[in-house]
Design an enzyme around this catalytic site. Sequence first.
Site, PDB file in Angstrom:
ATOM      1  N   HIS A 167       0.907  -0.982   0.079  1.00 28.75           N
ATOM      2  CA  HIS A 167       0.258   0.350   0.132  1.00 28.75           C
ATOM      3  C   HIS A 167       0.724   1.082  -0.070  1.00 28.75           C
ATOM      4  O   HIS A 167       1.304   1.467   0.656  1.00 28.75           O
ATOM      5  CB  HIS A 167      -1.147   0.078   0.939  1.00 28.75           C
ATOM      6  CG  HIS A 167      -1.698   1.223   1.163  1.00 28.75           C
ATOM      7  ND1 HIS A 167      -3.524   0.991   0.643  1.00 28.75           N
ATOM      8  CD2 HIS A 167      -1.601   2.600   2.267  1.00 28.75           C
ATOM      9  CE1 HIS A 167      -3.431   2.255   0.934  1.00 28.75           C
ATOM     10  NE2 HIS A 167      -3.386   3.516   1.225  1.00 28.75           N
ATOM     11  N   CYS A 168       0.350   1.710  -1.066  1.00 28.46           N
ATOM     12  CA  CYS A 168       1.965   2.883  -0.770  1.00 28.46           C
ATOM     13  C   CYS A 168       1.069   4.809  -0.779  1.00 28.46           C
ATOM     14  O   CYS A 168      -0.263   5.016  -1.372  1.00 28.46           O
ATOM     15  CB  CYS A 168       2.248   3.488  -2.837  1.00 28.46           C
ATOM     16  SG  CYS A 168       3.162   4.237  -3.076  1.00 28.46           S
ATOM     17  N   PRO A 169       1.142   4.928   0.394  1.00 26.59           N
ATOM     18  CA  PRO A 169       1.392   6.557   0.604  1.00 26.59           C
ATOM     19  C   PRO A 169       0.681   7.511  -0.003  1.00 26.59           C
ATOM     20  O   PRO A 169       0.104   8.313  -0.736  1.00 26.59           O
ATOM     21  CB  PRO A 169       1.312   6.293   2.031  1.00 26.59           C
ATOM     22  CG  PRO A 169       2.430   5.645   2.091  1.00 26.59           C
ATOM     23  CD  PRO A 169       1.933   4.872   1.396  1.00 26.59           C
ATOM     24  N   GLY A 172      -1.360   6.784  -2.880  1.00 25.19           N
ATOM     25  CA  GLY A 172      -2.641   7.244  -2.293  1.00 25.19           C
ATOM     26  C   GLY A 172      -3.945   5.945  -2.522  1.00 25.19           C
ATOM     27  O   GLY A 172      -4.796   6.114  -2.534  1.00 25.19           O
TER      28      GLY A 172
END
Lengths: 356, 195
Positions: A167-169, A172
């Site tokens: 999950h890449c912040p 997003g």
Amino acid sequence: MSAVMITRKVRKWEKLPGKNTFCCDGRVMMARQKGVFYLTLFLIVGTCALFFAFECPYLAVHLSPAIPVFAAVLFLFVMAMLLRTSFSDPGVLPRALPDEATFIEMEIEAANGNVPPGQRAPPRIRNVQINNQIVKLKYCYTCKIFRPPRASHCSICDNCVDRFDHHCPWVGNCVGKRNYRYFYLFTLSLSLLTIYIFTFDIVHVAMRSVVSGFLNTLKETPGTYPFYICFILLVCFFTLWSVVGLTGFHTYLISLNQTTNEDIKGSWSGKNRVQNPYSHKNIIKNCCEHPVLCLQKTTAPLIPNEHTPDEAKASAVSAAEKSHSPKEEQPPTAKLPPLASPETDAETSIAKDKPH
Amino acid sequence: MFETKTSSSAFGNYNSMWMYTLKNVGLDFVRKGTSQHSRFHNLQELRHSASLTTKVFIQRDYSEGTICRFQSKFPSELDNRIERSLLEETVKTLNSYYVEAEKIGGQSYMEGCLACATAYFVFLCMETRYEKVLKKISGYIQEQNEKIYAPRGLLLTDPIERGMRVLEISVYEDHGCSSSSPSSSSVSSACSTAR
């Protein structure tokens, strides 16, 4: 007794469990926390804007006008890839409907037999054989499915994602099967853009310094120039280390046909003589036949803006109901693969007089 | 009004049973040129009117990796409802379609390079080969439902609606009390479903 039923066609994405936010009638799908994504946008757009405003005029005149043109093309490509990664469905697996969930529960109970009270039930695992190797499929208690190989549950988005990478912040969104290609191209093109801007930033300063000395350069240029140039240099420097490193890491993963998730967990690290069953053992083959880079959208889309076939139409059965929401006609987008059963139920809005 | 399709008598009888059921639950069973869609959808709607008996799930076959492929093992619940060869043929054809969709070759590389060069904007005007094959698959499943499964009180659901995890077969109550379908499972006539 008349029954007027005008039911609204409900989109699938409106009913989706999971912590995603949708925009543009389901065409845009993101995670809930978008703060870091806005930061990414600001950094990229801001730095490039400063570059175009303060450096390109000089470089275009003194070196070549192709420099800003190429920078613009690269910038547009980076933005396209970023938005594509952020807005697309990463490969979310739909949760099991109640029938399927019950069926799986029955299978599990049958397999486990009678568990004496007070004892913990054995873990829910299904063994499958892939390329002559046993792979354990875990059961997801949230989605009520046995996760396909390489799928994983993202706790931030509360979805099982096929071929889950991470999950890449910054983006997003999760990175999974359907958007890994865009994510990789994004990091690759951003690395190139960063290197490009960094190089020409230094060239710009160097050229001016050659002409009039370094300190004079700082005095010559309007008061705020040095600040902007320093800002660009700083951003590029840190981006270089992080993004170029990330691109290199993902290139390494691609050559081994692994995901970030598997790498972090050490699934195929070789201990217990467990090897990666998906790898071709040949770097060239892994790259050329990479299931995600080389194929076009190879997993089922969530189809978030198609209509739910079961929803609201069943209310037509009970004739006493009345609904006041207006019927909405929405054409499905051409982007997503079509459903097997496009919704043609004009019967959702039925007005009739009928005795019971 | 309900128009009877002039196909096999078993199918005609099956339809007339549906018609009786439908009138009692207050739906217009409108048969038009797009009869495949409306029958398919009406069968789905009737899922909620207690005609559905059970669902059978054909799982994925992972023996050849993560490529999409379904097991050809025949589920025992369908023993009385459909001939083995028909279901196996359907699954085999579906598997071959999926292989075709996920094939890596010259065309997929060309598409990929073109797409990359245009920052994937080309897919606004063009459909990928995979999407084309998916359309073919959904057409095939509808055709199979129409010809083979609906007359036997079964319904295939396109795996794409279940995330390619399972091939779902819905089993409906067999209304074939006067039909020639070889069913000996729970037979409840349409009369019992009348309200």
